[in-house]
Design an enzyme around this catalytic site. Sequence first.
Site, PDB file in Angstrom:
ATOM      1  N   ASN A  81      16.114  30.189  27.737  1.00 44.21           N
ATOM      2  CA  ASN A  81      15.499  30.962  28.816  1.00 44.21           C
ATOM      3  C   ASN A  81      14.654  32.051  28.158  1.00 44.21           C
ATOM      4  OD1 ASN A  81      14.797  32.415  31.054  1.00 44.21           O
ATOM      5  ND2 ASN A  81      16.818  33.334  31.359  1.00 44.21           N
ATOM      6  N   LYS A 113      12.595  34.038  29.537  1.00 44.79           N
ATOM      7  CA  LYS A 113      12.382  35.206  30.406  1.00 44.79           C
ATOM      8  C   LYS A 113      10.905  35.623  30.383  1.00 44.79           C
ATOM      9  CE  LYS A 113      17.089  36.531  29.308  1.00 44.79           C
ATOM     10  NZ  LYS A 113      18.148  37.484  29.463  1.00 44.79           N
ATOM     11  N   GLU A 167      27.536  32.681  33.742  1.00 44.32           N
ATOM     12  CA  GLU A 167      27.011  33.785  32.945  1.00 44.32           C
ATOM     13  C   GLU A 167      27.575  35.110  33.456  1.00 44.32           C
ATOM     14  OE1 GLU A 167      23.081  32.691  30.981  1.00 44.32           O
ATOM     15  OE2 GLU A 167      22.575  33.319  32.992  1.00 44.32           O
ATOM     16  N   GLU A 195      19.480  38.312  36.383  1.00 45.35           N
ATOM     17  CA  GLU A 195      18.379  39.283  36.469  1.00 45.35           C
ATOM     18  C   GLU A 195      17.674  39.185  37.822  1.00 45.35           C
ATOM     19  OE1 GLU A 195      16.632  38.159  32.738  1.00 45.35           O
ATOM     20  OE2 GLU A 195      18.379  39.010  31.736  1.00 45.35           O
ATOM     21  N   HIS A 239      19.605  33.395  38.424  1.00 44.70           N
ATOM     22  CA  HIS A 239      19.847  34.125  37.171  1.00 44.70           C
ATOM     23  C   HIS A 239      20.246  35.561  37.512  1.00 44.70           C
ATOM     24  CE1 HIS A 239      19.229  36.132  33.361  1.00 44.70           C
ATOM     25  NE2 HIS A 239      19.412  34.939  32.810  1.00 44.70           N
ATOM     26  N   GLY A 297      22.362  39.665  27.656  1.00 42.42           N
ATOM     27  CA  GLY A 297      21.429  40.570  26.988  1.00 42.42           C
ATOM     28  C   GLY A 297      22.081  41.850  26.497  1.00 42.42           C
ATOM     29  N   SER A 347      24.786  36.435  25.754  1.00 39.91           N
ATOM     30  CA  SER A 347      24.792  36.863  24.348  1.00 39.91           C
ATOM     31  C   SER A 347      25.284  35.782  23.390  1.00 39.91           C
ATOM     32  CB  SER A 347      25.602  38.159  24.193  1.00 39.91           C
ATOM     33  OG  SER A 347      24.999  39.202  24.953  1.00 39.91           O
TER      34      SER A 347
HETATM   35  C1  PEP Z   1      20.184  34.407  29.784  1.00 37.72           C
HETATM   36  O1  PEP Z   1      19.009  34.687  29.783  1.00 37.72           O
HETATM   37  O2  PEP Z   1      20.645  33.650  30.664  1.00 37.72           O
HETATM   38  C2  PEP Z   1      21.040  34.977  28.752  1.00 37.72           C
HETATM   39  C3  PEP Z   1      22.299  34.598  28.712  1.00 37.72           C
HETATM   40  O3  PEP Z   1      20.479  35.899  27.913  1.00 37.72           O
HETATM   41  P1  PEP Z   1      21.134  36.405  26.502  1.00 37.72           P
HETATM   42  O4  PEP Z   1      21.476  35.146  25.734  1.00 37.72           O
HETATM   43  O5  PEP Z   1      20.032  37.187  25.842  1.00 37.72           O
HETATM   44  O6  PEP Z   1      22.338  37.189  26.839  1.00 37.72           O
END
Ligand code: PEP
Length: 249
Positions: A10, A12, A168, A98, A96, A174, A210
Amino acid sequence: MTNKNLLVANWKMNLGPSKSAQLARDLRELANGLKKTEIWVAPSPVCLPAVLEQVKGSGVRSGAQNVHWAATGAFTGEVSVPMLQELSADFAITGHSERRHQFGETNELVVKRSLGALSQGLGVIHCIGEKLDERERGETNAVLARQLEPLFAEARADSFGNLVIAYEPVWAIGTGKVASVEEIREAHAFISGILGKYGAAACPVLYGGSVTPENYAGIIALDLVNGALVGGASLTLEGMRKLAEISEG
Ligand code: PEP
């Protein structure tokens, strides 16, 4: 869908069209050597045509970071399923964290996005996950159920083959704070129970939050984890190569 481990990048709001195309080209080469792992890429929508051009005819799939449920209409800033299908995109991410927590997308809206995309034949990665305060109050399972049940209650069983779930935990995205293997195991077991109830046990369930080459081995070793949704570590070929190597075992 697939029996392989999924490694979903992803990107982003990172990487413009030329950098996205370059990394997609590199990932196409990387994917050539993989036996147990499929690479999927979700670039910014403006980079999607360039990425799809690079991965055409390869095992790498590419899709959008969000999608609207309507085929067309006055929805400024949104992208429709027919638009993605015209580009030969394979999937869209929905829900997601975000989108849910920075842009106020409600659970109802997210479910509408997923149902709309599935009903039009697009692949969907439906993201779910609890916030830190919800985990601390012992509400993790209730949150996961609330984010999954309305989807499965309405989705047609013949669309389950196009559906991937991504667990998630919001507090791990992040932030550099990865969930413990035991926390991931428990959440995936709970999700698996819900999928089983709706005859959707074959839907892959990913972990995201992460994920890095340093922590991924313990995560992908879990029986009920079918891959990862990766943000930060997916932005370089080196990061993806190391994660793919771990995924290959
Ligand atoms: C994500 O974008 O779904 C994500 C898990 O980001 P990160 O790996 O940076 O935590």
